[in-house]
Design a protein around this motif. Structure first.
Motif, PDB file in Angstrom:
ATOM      1  N   LEU A 166       1.124  -1.334  -0.184  1.00 64.57           N
ATOM      2  CA  LEU A 166       0.044  -0.011   0.054  1.00 64.57           C
ATOM      3  C   LEU A 166       1.001   1.510  -0.128  1.00 64.57           C
ATOM      4  O   LEU A 166       0.527   2.255  -0.620  1.00 64.57           O
ATOM      5  CB  LEU A 166      -0.812  -0.055   1.135  1.00 64.57           C
ATOM      6  CG  LEU A 166      -2.036  -0.806   1.249  1.00 64.57           C
ATOM      7  CD1 LEU A 166      -2.796  -1.214   2.813  1.00 64.57           C
ATOM      8  CD2 LEU A 166      -3.142  -0.672   0.056  1.00 64.57           C
ATOM      9  N   GLY A 167       1.902   1.248   0.662  1.00 63.06           N
ATOM     10  CA  GLY A 167       2.988   2.346   0.609  1.00 63.06           C
ATOM     11  C   GLY A 167       3.742   2.544  -0.833  1.00 63.06           C
ATOM     12  O   GLY A 167       3.633   3.777  -1.034  1.00 63.06           O
ATOM     13  N   ILE A 168       4.124   1.445  -1.200  1.00 66.01           N
ATOM     14  CA  ILE A 168       4.659   1.619  -2.693  1.00 66.01           C
ATOM     15  C   ILE A 168       3.559   2.140  -3.394  1.00 66.01           C
ATOM     16  O   ILE A 168       4.001   2.838  -4.350  1.00 66.01           O
ATOM     17  CB  ILE A 168       5.438   0.441  -2.985  1.00 66.01           C
ATOM     18  CG1 ILE A 168       6.476  -0.093  -2.100  1.00 66.01           C
ATOM     19  CG2 ILE A 168       5.449   0.346  -4.455  1.00 66.01           C
ATOM     20  CD1 ILE A 168       7.085  -1.352  -2.368  1.00 66.01           C
ATOM     21  N   MET A 196       2.969   5.748  -3.085  1.00 74.27           N
ATOM     22  CA  MET A 196       4.045   6.653  -3.740  1.00 74.27           C
ATOM     23  C   MET A 196       4.123   6.645  -5.340  1.00 74.27           C
ATOM     24  O   MET A 196       4.355   7.707  -5.915  1.00 74.27           O
ATOM     25  CB  MET A 196       5.495   5.912  -3.313  1.00 74.27           C
ATOM     26  CG  MET A 196       5.654   5.881  -1.680  1.00 74.27           C
ATOM     27  SD  MET A 196       5.718   7.515  -0.850  1.00 74.27           S
ATOM     28  CE  MET A 196       7.546   7.869  -1.109  1.00 74.27           C
ATOM     29  N   LEU A 197       3.969   5.437  -5.741  1.00 71.74           N
ATOM     30  CA  LEU A 197       3.958   5.377  -7.291  1.00 71.74           C
ATOM     31  C   LEU A 197       2.825   6.093  -7.706  1.00 71.74           C
ATOM     32  O   LEU A 197       2.769   6.787  -8.976  1.00 71.74           O
ATOM     33  CB  LEU A 197       3.918   3.788  -7.670  1.00 71.74           C
ATOM     34  CG  LEU A 197       5.098   2.887  -7.434  1.00 71.74           C
ATOM     35  CD1 LEU A 197       5.113   1.613  -7.840  1.00 71.74           C
ATOM     36  CD2 LEU A 197       6.521   3.678  -7.990  1.00 71.74           C
ATOM     37  N   ALA A 198       1.677   6.057  -7.217  1.00 71.16           N
ATOM     38  CA  ALA A 198       0.452   6.760  -7.778  1.00 71.16           C
ATOM     39  C   ALA A 198       0.529   8.211  -7.629  1.00 71.16           C
ATOM     40  O   ALA A 198       0.251   8.978  -8.458  1.00 71.16           O
ATOM     41  CB  ALA A 198      -0.865   6.301  -6.858  1.00 71.16           C
ATOM     42  N   GLY A 199       1.441   8.945  -6.585  1.00 68.93           N
ATOM     43  CA  GLY A 199       1.651  10.157  -6.517  1.00 68.93           C
ATOM     44  C   GLY A 199       2.637  10.589  -7.684  1.00 68.93           C
ATOM     45  O   GLY A 199       2.352  11.351  -8.294  1.00 68.93           O
ATOM     46  N   PHE A 218       2.451  12.073   0.236  1.00 73.99           N
ATOM     47  CA  PHE A 218       1.204  12.031  -0.934  1.00 73.99           C
ATOM     48  C   PHE A 218       0.039  12.110  -0.211  1.00 73.99           C
ATOM     49  O   PHE A 218      -0.632  10.953  -0.048  1.00 73.99           O
ATOM     50  CB  PHE A 218       1.403  11.083  -2.062  1.00 73.99           C
ATOM     51  CG  PHE A 218       2.553  11.261  -2.919  1.00 73.99           C
ATOM     52  CD1 PHE A 218       2.474  12.073  -3.783  1.00 73.99           C
ATOM     53  CD2 PHE A 218       3.645  10.515  -3.138  1.00 73.99           C
ATOM     54  CE1 PHE A 218       3.489  12.673  -4.733  1.00 73.99           C
ATOM     55  CE2 PHE A 218       4.672  10.792  -3.844  1.00 73.99           C
ATOM     56  CZ  PHE A 218       4.463  11.527  -4.983  1.00 73.99           C
ATOM     57  N   PRO A 219      -0.292  13.182   0.596  1.00 73.79           N
ATOM     58  CA  PRO A 219      -1.365  13.225   1.399  1.00 73.79           C
ATOM     59  C   PRO A 219      -2.935  13.126   0.111  1.00 73.79           C
ATOM     60  O   PRO A 219      -2.431  13.258  -1.054  1.00 73.79           O
ATOM     61  CB  PRO A 219      -1.468  14.572   1.796  1.00 73.79           C
ATOM     62  CG  PRO A 219      -0.666  15.284   1.310  1.00 73.79           C
ATOM     63  CD  PRO A 219       0.440  14.220   0.503  1.00 73.79           C
ATOM     64  N   ASP A 220      -4.007  13.153   0.738  1.00 73.43           N
ATOM     65  CA  ASP A 220      -5.150  12.993  -0.023  1.00 73.43           C
ATOM     66  C   ASP A 220      -5.389  14.243  -0.765  1.00 73.43           C
ATOM     67  O   ASP A 220      -5.868  14.320  -1.785  1.00 73.43           O
ATOM     68  CB  ASP A 220      -6.429  12.496   0.764  1.00 73.43           C
ATOM     69  CG  ASP A 220      -6.133  11.067   1.401  1.00 73.43           C
ATOM     70  OD1 ASP A 220      -5.566  10.000   0.744  1.00 73.43           O
ATOM     71  OD2 ASP A 220      -6.668  10.793   2.285  1.00 73.43           O
ATOM     72  N   ASN A 221      -5.271  15.476   0.065  1.00 70.03           N
ATOM     73  CA  ASN A 221      -5.653  16.821  -0.502  1.00 70.03           C
ATOM     74  C   ASN A 221      -4.611  17.586   0.014  1.00 70.03           C
ATOM     75  O   ASN A 221      -4.220  17.886   1.107  1.00 70.03           O
ATOM     76  CB  ASN A 221      -7.006  17.181   0.208  1.00 70.03           C
ATOM     77  CG  ASN A 221      -7.564  18.304  -0.726  1.00 70.03           C
ATOM     78  OD1 ASN A 221      -6.869  19.087  -1.342  1.00 70.03           O
ATOM     79  ND2 ASN A 221      -9.050  18.410  -0.611  1.00 70.03           N
ATOM     80  N   ILE A 222      -4.085  18.644  -0.985  1.00 68.33           N
ATOM     81  CA  ILE A 222      -3.143  19.744  -0.476  1.00 68.33           C
ATOM     82  C   ILE A 222      -3.564  20.810  -0.847  1.00 68.33           C
ATOM     83  O   ILE A 222      -2.781  21.944  -0.855  1.00 68.33           O
ATOM     84  CB  ILE A 222      -1.646  19.431  -0.997  1.00 68.33           C
ATOM     85  CG1 ILE A 222      -1.600  19.271  -2.540  1.00 68.33           C
ATOM     86  CG2 ILE A 222      -1.020  18.145  -0.232  1.00 68.33           C
ATOM     87  CD1 ILE A 222      -0.204  19.476  -3.116  1.00 68.33           C
ATOM     88  N   SER A 223      -5.061  21.057  -1.198  1.00 64.71           N
ATOM     89  CA  SER A 223      -5.676  22.252  -1.674  1.00 64.71           C
ATOM     90  C   SER A 223      -5.271  23.790  -0.639  1.00 64.71           C
ATOM     91  O   SER A 223      -5.169  24.584  -1.250  1.00 64.71           O
ATOM     92  CB  SER A 223      -7.214  22.182  -1.844  1.00 64.71           C
ATOM     93  OG  SER A 223      -7.705  21.869  -0.697  1.00 64.71           O
ATOM     94  N   GLU A 224      -5.229  23.112   0.457  1.00 65.80           N
ATOM     95  CA  GLU A 224      -4.998  24.391   1.561  1.00 65.80           C
ATOM     96  C   GLU A 224      -3.205  24.718   1.635  1.00 65.80           C
ATOM     97  O   GLU A 224      -2.868  25.528   2.471  1.00 65.80           O
ATOM     98  CB  GLU A 224      -5.608  24.253   2.835  1.00 65.80           C
ATOM     99  CG  GLU A 224      -5.161  23.042   3.432  1.00 65.80           C
ATOM    100  CD  GLU A 224      -6.100  22.193   4.674  1.00 65.80           C
ATOM    101  OE1 GLU A 224      -5.466  22.395   5.667  1.00 65.80           O
ATOM    102  OE2 GLU A 224      -6.960  21.794   4.214  1.00 65.80           O
ATOM    103  N   TYR A 225      -2.525  24.235   0.702  1.00 64.20           N
ATOM    104  CA  TYR A 225      -0.878  24.263   0.876  1.00 64.20           C
ATOM    105  C   TYR A 225      -0.516  25.037  -0.526  1.00 64.20           C
ATOM    106  O   TYR A 225      -1.366  24.708  -1.380  1.00 64.20           O
ATOM    107  CB  TYR A 225      -0.334  23.063   1.178  1.00 64.20           C
ATOM    108  CG  TYR A 225      -0.805  22.707   2.530  1.00 64.20           C
ATOM    109  CD1 TYR A 225      -0.074  22.932   3.839  1.00 64.20           C
ATOM    110  CD2 TYR A 225      -1.755  21.701   2.790  1.00 64.20           C
ATOM    111  CE1 TYR A 225      -0.306  22.391   5.012  1.00 64.20           C
ATOM    112  CE2 TYR A 225      -2.003  21.222   3.841  1.00 64.20           C
ATOM    113  CZ  TYR A 225      -1.357  21.794   5.192  1.00 64.20           C
ATOM    114  OH  TYR A 225      -1.710  21.174   6.201  1.00 64.20           O
TER     115      TYR A 225
END
Length: 195
Positions: free
Chosen positions: A23-25, A28-31, A98-105
């Protein structure tokens, strides 16, 4: 489970650990694939990508080193829980990159800098967990390790302390480079000992 041979228990444990590490890999790869699929959505950052490479390598190295557990003469539920917990900490490092959402950053680097205490706190935990993991593998494992392994933990913990306390990009870049360089050193040792 008392009558199950240790090598069969190892297979079971390895499958569960593999799911969490997988799941971690995958995260990362999806990101990384997201940068390729949507290059204009978020700007890539050298700092972020160095840590992505480093934690991806950390996940792969963890999977490799855990094969040493195949020689364990006995298993317990406590060891099983410990190993799954160790894998979960590594997954959480991937999730922080690779968080789910970074819209506030302002982007991934901004997210990383603002969440660095979590990241370096979890990274510090992995150094401590690695000591316990090595002890679980037995005293002969300690004798196989060189002195550089024994200094990696205090140095790693010191680097995590520095990383968690400073937001300076130059320091953060230096820490990422030092960490990934050390990982490549271990990869070189693995290749050398197998060759």
């Amino acid at each position: 489970m008392e009558n199950v041979p240790p090598h069969e228990l190892f297979t079971h444990v390895r499958i569960v650990m593999g799911m969490v590490i997988g799941l971690g890999i995958t995260r990362m790869l999806a990101g990384v694939a997201g940068f390729i699929q949507h290059p204009g959505r978020h700007r890539a950052s050298l700092l972020h990508m160095l840590w992505v490479g480093s934690i991806l390598l950390e996940l792969v190295l963890f999977w490799w080193w855990e094969f040493g557990l195949s020689r364990m003469p006995a298993w317990s539920f406590g060891i099983y829980l410990f190993l799954i917990g160790y894998a979960v900490v590594l997954y959480l490092l991937a999730a922080l990159l690779f968080p789910d959402n970074i819209s506030e950053y302002a982007g991934y680097e901004d997210f990383f800098i603002k969440r660095r205490r979590w990241f370096f706190g979890l990274l510090a935990v992995t150094f401590v967990l690695d000591i316990v993991d090595t002890l679980i593998k037995g005293i002969e494992r300690w004798s196989q390790l060189s002195g550089d392994y024994l200094v990696q933990v205090p140095i790693g913990l010191a680097l995590c302390l520095v990383g968690s306390t400073t937001a300076r990009r130059s320091v953060q870049l230096a820490l990422a480079i030092v960490h990934i360089t050390y990982q490549f050193y271990w990869v070189g040792r693995i290749v050398y000992t197998m060759g």
